[in-house]
Design a protein around this motif. Sequence first.
Motif, PDB file in Angstrom:
ATOM      1  N   PRO A  39      -6.492  -5.756  18.218  1.00  0.00           N
ATOM      2  CA  PRO A  39      -6.736  -6.222  16.851  1.00  0.00           C
ATOM      3  C   PRO A  39      -6.803  -7.742  16.843  1.00  0.00           C
ATOM      4  CG  PRO A  39      -4.445  -5.612  17.110  1.00  0.00           C
ATOM      5  CD  PRO A  39      -5.125  -5.250  18.400  1.00  0.00           C
ATOM      6  N   HIS A 127      -2.880  -5.271   8.084  1.00  0.00           N
ATOM      7  CA  HIS A 127      -3.012  -3.845   8.366  1.00  0.00           C
ATOM      8  C   HIS A 127      -2.201  -3.002   7.395  1.00  0.00           C
ATOM      9  CE1 HIS A 127      -5.363  -3.767  12.140  1.00  0.00           C
ATOM     10  NE2 HIS A 127      -4.915  -5.005  12.259  1.00  0.00           N
ATOM     11  N   GLU A 128      -0.994  -3.449   7.065  1.00  0.00           N
ATOM     12  CA  GLU A 128      -0.210  -2.713   6.075  1.00  0.00           C
ATOM     13  C   GLU A 128      -0.898  -2.742   4.707  1.00  0.00           C
ATOM     14  OE1 GLU A 128       2.746  -0.884   6.109  1.00  0.00           O
ATOM     15  OE2 GLU A 128       2.416  -0.860   8.278  1.00  0.00           O
ATOM     16  N   ARG A 131      -3.652  -0.073   4.275  1.00  0.00           N
ATOM     17  CA  ARG A 131      -3.307   1.349   4.310  1.00  0.00           C
ATOM     18  C   ARG A 131      -3.663   2.039   2.997  1.00  0.00           C
ATOM     19  NH1 ARG A 131       2.692   1.355   5.163  1.00  0.00           N
ATOM     20  NH2 ARG A 131       2.399   3.408   4.226  1.00  0.00           N
TER      21      ARG A 131
END
Length: 207
Positions: A39, A127-128, A131
Amino acid sequence: MYVNPDFKADTGQAHDLMERWPFAVVIALDPDVRLSFVPVELRRDQGRHGTLVGHVSAADPVAGALRHGTGLRVAFTGPVAYVSPAWYAEQGLPTYNFGAVEAAGTARPLDDPKLVKQHLVALVKAHEGARTDGLDRWRPDGWARHRTEELLGELQAFEMPIDRLEVKLKIGQNRSPGDRLGTIAGLEAAHHFEAAALMRARYGTVG
């Protein structure tokens, strides 16, 4: 990367793709061509085309090249979806719709632990935040922060100011309005919602 003139896109669209699909192929060019899949964080406002920040395992052969300031190519793809001629209003052949980005520059090793932690925190936050499972966002607790500190020595972080940026966005530009509307419907029926959304954003309800 070869880009057919029909499928050219701008820097903003390239950045959007890189942020939405940040898992990239990092290609070190010297002394040998080596690949790593990681990433990558995009900092849009740093440099002419932005700056990429990433990290690999210190045991990865790419790490040695990064420490010596190798030339890099970083490739991003997404979304990718098969397009069936069954969806067209006119005749056609099978193809794919996709977005692809190639960023080129020179690696600069990032060794300051504080800056590496800032990079890791930025990755987790992005990334969180992306979600879609509806559950609470994960936040590092004491154990996670301690474990991250332990692992810093096992990473080789880097930054790469982007010297050259190319983007290819193939979403039916060379097809008729009827073909594009059929493709959107077909993609949605096949649950390729993000590929369909890119087309809807450009063509709306008229194709």
